[in-house]
Design an enzyme around this catalytic site. Structure first.
Site, PDB file in Angstrom:
ATOM      1  N   LEU A  63       9.174   4.503   2.552  1.00 53.41           N
ATOM      2  CA  LEU A  63       9.677   3.045   2.611  1.00 53.41           C
ATOM      3  C   LEU A  63       8.002   2.954   3.550  1.00 53.41           C
ATOM      4  O   LEU A  63       7.939   4.345   3.726  1.00 53.41           O
ATOM      5  CB  LEU A  63      10.284   3.397   3.570  1.00 53.41           C
ATOM      6  CG  LEU A  63      12.135   3.028   3.845  1.00 53.41           C
ATOM      7  CD1 LEU A  63      12.850   2.862   5.645  1.00 53.41           C
ATOM      8  CD2 LEU A  63      12.028   2.076   3.337  1.00 53.41           C
ATOM      9  N   GLY A  64       7.522   1.410   3.884  1.00 51.36           N
ATOM     10  CA  GLY A  64       6.734   1.341   3.988  1.00 51.36           C
ATOM     11  C   GLY A  64       5.548   0.748   3.326  1.00 51.36           C
ATOM     12  O   GLY A  64       4.687   0.092   3.638  1.00 51.36           O
ATOM     13  N   LYS A  76      -8.916   1.541   3.098  1.00 53.84           N
ATOM     14  CA  LYS A  76     -10.003   1.566   3.727  1.00 53.84           C
ATOM     15  C   LYS A  76     -10.122   2.557   5.297  1.00 53.84           C
ATOM     16  O   LYS A  76     -12.032   2.793   5.398  1.00 53.84           O
ATOM     17  CB  LYS A  76     -10.093  -0.178   4.773  1.00 53.84           C
ATOM     18  CG  LYS A  76     -10.422  -0.547   4.605  1.00 53.84           C
ATOM     19  CD  LYS A  76      -9.119  -1.302   3.041  1.00 53.84           C
ATOM     20  CE  LYS A  76      -9.430  -1.638   1.501  1.00 53.84           C
ATOM     21  NZ  LYS A  76      -9.125  -2.122   0.735  1.00 53.84           N
ATOM     22  N   ILE A 202     -10.472  -2.266  -6.642  1.00 56.76           N
ATOM     23  CA  ILE A 202      -9.846  -1.037  -6.607  1.00 56.76           C
ATOM     24  C   ILE A 202     -11.376   0.086  -7.334  1.00 56.76           C
ATOM     25  O   ILE A 202     -11.870   0.595  -6.455  1.00 56.76           O
ATOM     26  CB  ILE A 202      -8.493  -1.140  -7.300  1.00 56.76           C
ATOM     27  CG1 ILE A 202      -7.295  -1.342  -5.664  1.00 56.76           C
ATOM     28  CG2 ILE A 202      -8.392  -0.151  -6.950  1.00 56.76           C
ATOM     29  CD1 ILE A 202      -5.883  -1.630  -6.208  1.00 56.76           C
ATOM     30  N   HIS A 463     -26.365 -16.668  19.437  1.00 61.54           N
ATOM     31  CA  HIS A 463     -27.481 -16.214  19.075  1.00 61.54           C
ATOM     32  C   HIS A 463     -27.979 -14.828  19.702  1.00 61.54           C
ATOM     33  O   HIS A 463     -27.402 -14.797  20.874  1.00 61.54           O
ATOM     34  CB  HIS A 463     -28.651 -17.139  18.830  1.00 61.54           C
ATOM     35  CG  HIS A 463     -29.548 -16.579  18.279  1.00 61.54           C
ATOM     36  ND1 HIS A 463     -30.309 -16.415  16.874  1.00 61.54           N
ATOM     37  CD2 HIS A 463     -31.042 -15.694  19.121  1.00 61.54           C
ATOM     38  CE1 HIS A 463     -31.799 -15.831  16.873  1.00 61.54           C
ATOM     39  NE2 HIS A 463     -32.054 -15.758  18.119  1.00 61.54           N
TER      40      HIS A 463
HETATM   41  C1  LIG Z   1      -5.716   1.035  -3.558  1.00 62.15           C
HETATM   42  C2  LIG Z   1      -5.307  -0.015  -3.446  1.00 62.15           C
HETATM   43  C3  LIG Z   1      -6.296  -1.360  -2.637  1.00 62.15           C
HETATM   44  C4  LIG Z   1      -6.119  -2.342  -1.769  1.00 62.15           C
HETATM   45  N1  LIG Z   1      -6.843  -3.224  -1.093  1.00 62.15           N
HETATM   46  C5  LIG Z   1      -6.039  -4.410  -0.332  1.00 62.15           C
HETATM   47  C6  LIG Z   1      -6.713  -4.991   0.714  1.00 62.15           C
HETATM   48  O1  LIG Z   1      -7.481  -4.276   1.141  1.00 62.15           O
HETATM   49  N2  LIG Z   1      -6.157  -6.197   0.662  1.00 62.15           N
HETATM   50  C7  LIG Z   1      -5.019  -6.846   0.438  1.00 62.15           C
HETATM   51  O2  LIG Z   1      -4.944  -7.863   0.906  1.00 62.15           O
HETATM   52  N3  LIG Z   1      -4.301  -6.121  -0.430  1.00 62.15           N
HETATM   53  C8  LIG Z   1      -5.019  -5.015  -1.153  1.00 62.15           C
HETATM   54  N4  LIG Z   1      -4.175  -4.386  -2.381  1.00 62.15           N
HETATM   55  C9  LIG Z   1      -2.967  -4.929  -2.538  1.00 62.15           C
HETATM   56  C10 LIG Z   1      -2.157  -4.731  -1.886  1.00 62.15           C
HETATM   57  O3  LIG Z   1      -1.500  -3.585  -1.045  1.00 62.15           O
HETATM   58  C11 LIG Z   1      -0.723  -5.416  -2.420  1.00 62.15           C
HETATM   59  O4  LIG Z   1      -0.591  -6.485  -2.810  1.00 62.15           O
HETATM   60  C12 LIG Z   1       0.396  -5.523  -1.496  1.00 62.15           C
HETATM   61  O5  LIG Z   1       0.889  -4.205  -0.387  1.00 62.15           O
HETATM   62  C13 LIG Z   1       1.814  -6.535  -1.677  1.00 62.15           C
HETATM   63  O6  LIG Z   1       2.971  -6.179  -1.752  1.00 62.15           O
HETATM   64  P1  LIG Z   1       4.277  -6.300  -2.043  1.00 62.15           P
HETATM   65  O7  LIG Z   1       5.429  -6.666  -0.844  1.00 62.15           O
HETATM   66  O8  LIG Z   1       4.927  -7.253  -2.938  1.00 62.15           O
HETATM   67  O9  LIG Z   1       5.303  -4.654  -2.440  1.00 62.15           O
HETATM   68  P2  LIG Z   1       5.217  -3.302  -2.176  1.00 62.15           P
HETATM   69  O10 LIG Z   1       4.118  -2.832  -0.874  1.00 62.15           O
HETATM   70  O11 LIG Z   1       4.320  -2.493  -3.426  1.00 62.15           O
HETATM   71  O12 LIG Z   1       6.195  -3.172  -2.079  1.00 62.15           O
HETATM   72  C14 LIG Z   1       7.761  -2.925  -2.666  1.00 62.15           C
HETATM   73  C15 LIG Z   1       8.440  -2.155  -2.207  1.00 62.15           C
HETATM   74  O13 LIG Z   1       9.629  -2.263  -3.759  1.00 62.15           O
HETATM   75  C16 LIG Z   1      10.310  -1.062  -3.343  1.00 62.15           C
HETATM   76  N5  LIG Z   1      10.933  -0.960  -4.880  1.00 62.15           N
HETATM   77  C17 LIG Z   1      10.062  -1.349  -6.382  1.00 62.15           C
HETATM   78  N6  LIG Z   1      11.209  -1.229  -7.143  1.00 62.15           N
HETATM   79  C18 LIG Z   1      12.613  -1.503  -6.414  1.00 62.15           C
HETATM   80  C19 LIG Z   1      13.835  -1.378  -6.667  1.00 62.15           C
HETATM   81  N7  LIG Z   1      14.075  -1.079  -8.234  1.00 62.15           N
HETATM   82  N8  LIG Z   1      14.668  -1.800  -6.550  1.00 62.15           N
HETATM   83  C20 LIG Z   1      14.696  -1.197  -4.898  1.00 62.15           C
HETATM   84  N9  LIG Z   1      13.386  -1.690  -4.126  1.00 62.15           N
HETATM   85  C21 LIG Z   1      12.684  -0.816  -5.081  1.00 62.15           C
HETATM   86  C22 LIG Z   1       9.361  -0.024  -3.204  1.00 62.15           C
HETATM   87  O14 LIG Z   1       9.578   1.322  -2.701  1.00 62.15           O
HETATM   88  C23 LIG Z   1       7.862  -0.408  -2.388  1.00 62.15           C
HETATM   89  O15 LIG Z   1       8.631  -0.191  -0.985  1.00 62.15           O
HETATM   90  C24 LIG Z   1      -4.501  -3.041  -2.882  1.00 62.15           C
HETATM   91  C25 LIG Z   1      -3.669  -1.790  -3.356  1.00 62.15           C
HETATM   92  C26 LIG Z   1      -4.411  -1.079  -4.024  1.00 62.15           C
HETATM   93  C27 LIG Z   1      -3.121   0.102  -4.785  1.00 62.15           C
END
Ligand SMILES: Cc1cc2nc3c(=O)[nH]c(=O)nc-3n(C[C@H](O)[C@H](O)[C@H](O)COP(=O)(O)OP(=O)(O)OC[C@H]3O[C@@H](n4cnc5c(N)ncnc54)[C@H](O)[C@@H]3O)c2cc1C
Length: 492
Positions: A63-64, A76, A202, A463
């Site tokens: 989770l997180g 960061k 990245i 400024h």
């Molecule tokens: C190295 C790195 C640096 C980044 N830096 C930035 C930044 O500076 N600024 C920025 O805006 N974005 C940044 N990003 C991108 C950003 O982290 C993502 O765009 C964002 O976290 C995506 O959120 P999400 O909710 O779509 O997915 P996620 O946060 O990945 O959440 C997906 C969740 O789904 C769960 N899950 C997956 N499959 C299943 C399943 N079948 N059943 C149930 N649960 C499942 C996972 O466990 C996870 O908790 C970065 C990414 C990386 C890799």
């Protein structure tokens, strides 16, 4: 009724076919079931609950979410260390002789772990205010999802399963061994030398971190400059700054295989028709991310998806099944946290209210890159305006001519404003420079109110600050428009 799949130009399109119905008995029923508790899913859950809906979250764990655990925040946190080392190394420019900094890598990683644990604990406490089902979800039907033996029934679903690192497709890479961004954030010790495949954000951010803590780093990329999606002046500018800092960036490099020789990893590539190799102790594979859709059995829900482009959605965040929404990285629109959150909120409101609220990316596609100098963009780029055939005026101003930047010794880069020649409405702003990710907010705010360059100039700016630099291109464009509007002097 069940669903078959047939290939379409955009991927798989569900085709309904008649089959005897299977009786599914749910163990729990909710107004909304959200699959994935990352930034997008959590935002959707909170929004739906605020509207009075019963909501369940499903997450495969840990989770997180990506941003906190393996994305924005850990990267960061590490980049701050690289920047500190760089500032110490260059403190003599400001009259401070500090010598070469010594980086305590285990301490750096421990700080990252503790910082991230704090963010994660806070987020998990929030997630756990909802019923949470642990495990990977899979659709059984358009209204049922199975997770760890539970069957959750709902009229509406939000899929928010994020993205995964793109599979390694370079021959020999898997055999030679490499790390991706997940691995880069968890190293036990810094590599002795590093070759980075890919120059997206990245790859660029983490390459500079490793270089700044003393790792010899070379970047190989296919395009003409780092951040290939950005305007050339931004991408080429950043590429030159990397080179000047001692990070070789090999552009137009077509990597075709990897081998291992004498314990070193050897990347074989072609550059301008010439065969070349680069040897390093480790390889950082930074060639992008793909939507995380494996195992969801989307076809059972009538949801169309492409393995690279992601789940198809419209601007209401509805998939090809109007009762199923997809938000965040999994729909492949913009892989950014603030977009995932905005999409999650829109999807939840539409799901609960049967609404038709549409998302507008014109401002929210704003993005930033935490290199040094940083990159930040709001609105359209030059490339986008040209592609859309929208006329624009452009003005830019360099930091090396800006008082505050000179005073603090941070003169790399420039700001650029793009505006309509008709009325001076600001269409886009780009910054390559110090604190770009913060400076851009004044342009974001102005553009969100539809400001023209004339209005921007009237906004008081303190400024001496870095922020006042954006008034210069605004002034230049305003002057161009004023001159163009002046009636021609009467002929003598
Ligand atoms: C190295 C790195 C640096 C980044 N830096 C930035 C930044 O500076 N600024 C920025 O805006 N974005 C940044 N990003 C991108 C950003 O982290 C993502 O765009 C964002 O976290 C995506 O959120 P999400 O909710 O779509 O997915 P996620 O946060 O990945 O959440 C997906 C969740 O789904 C769960 N899950 C997956 N499959 C299943 C399943 N079948 N059943 C149930 N649960 C499942 C996972 O466990 C996870 O908790 C970065 C990414 C990386 C890799």
């Amino acid at each position: 009724m069940s669903i078959d799949w047939e290939q379409s130009p955009t991927g798989h399109t569900p085709k309904l076919s008649r089959e005897p119905a299977t009786i599914i008995t749910p163990t729990h029923t909710y107004d909304l079931v959200i699959i994935g508790a990352g930034s997008g899913g959590y935002a959707a859950a909170r929004t739906a609950r605020d509207l009075g809906a019963s909501v369940a979250l499903v997450d495969a764990g840990p989770l997180g979410g990506l941003c906190i655990l393996r994305g924005c925040m850990p990267s960061k946190t590490l980049i701050a260390t690289g920047d500190a080392a760089h500032q110490i190394r260059h403190a003599h420019d400001l009259g401070v002789n500090a010598g070469e900094p010594v980086v305590d890598f285990p301490a750096v990683m421990e700080r990252k772990r503790e910082t991230i644990a704090g963010f994660a604990d806070y987020r998990i406490a929030g997630i756990e205010t909802f019923p949470v089902y642990s495990g990977a979800a899979r659709f059984l039907s358009q209204n049922d999802v199975e997770v760890g033996g539970d069957i959750l029934r709902s009229r509406r679903f939000v899929i928010a399963t994020g993205s995964i690192v793109a599979p390694a497709v370079v021959p020999g890479l898997i055999e030679a061994g490499y790390f991706d961004s997940d691995g880069a954030l968890e190293l036990a010790e810094p590599p002795k030398s590093l070759v980075v495949l890919g120059g997206g954000y990245i790859g660029s951010e983490l390459s500079q971190f490793f270089a700044r803590i003393g790792v010899p780093v070379t970047i190989l990329l296919r395009s003409r400059h780092l951040l290939s999606g950005e305007d050339e002046d931004i991408g080429l500018g950043l590429t030159e700054y990397f080179r000047a800092e001692g990070i070789p960036v090999e552009t137009r490099a077509l990597v075709h295989r990897v081998s291992v020789e004498d314990g070193m990893k050897v990347v074989h590539y072609t550059q301008d028709g010439v065969e070349k190799t680069h040897r390093a102790h480790e390889i950082f594979y930074a060639l992008g991310r793909v939507p995380n859709i494996a195992g969801l059995d989307l076809e059972k829900a009538g949801v169309a998806a492409h393995p690279i482009l992601g789940i198809e959605v419209d601007d209401t965040m509805r998939t090809t099944n109007p009762n199923v929404f997809a938000v965040g990285d999994v729909n492949g629109k913009y892989l950014l946290v603030h977009v995932a959150i905005q999409q999650g909120e829109v999807a939840a409101r539409n799901a609960i209210n049967d609404g038709d609220e549409r998302i507008d990316y014109s401002l929210s596609k704003t993005h930033t890159v935490f290199t040094d100098p940083q990159v930040a963009i709001v609105g359209d780029t030059e490339k986008e305006l040209i592609a859309k055939n929208i006329p624009f005026l452009k003005a830019s101003y360099p930091f090396n001519d800006h008082g505050k930047a000179i005073a603090i010794g941070r003169t790399q880069g420039f700001v650029k404003m793009l505006a309509s020649p008709e009325d001076g409405k600001i269409l886009g702003t780009a910054i390559l420079g110090p604190e770009a990710s913060d400076l851009i907010h004044s342009a974001i705010v102005a553009m969100s109110f539809g400001a023209t360059v004339f209005e921007y100039m009237k906004i008081p700016h303190l400024h001496p600050t870095l922020a006042e630099i954006l008034t210069y291109p605004a002034e230049e464009i305003a002057e161009l428009i004023t001159i163009a509007r002046r009636p021609l002097a009467a002929a003598p």
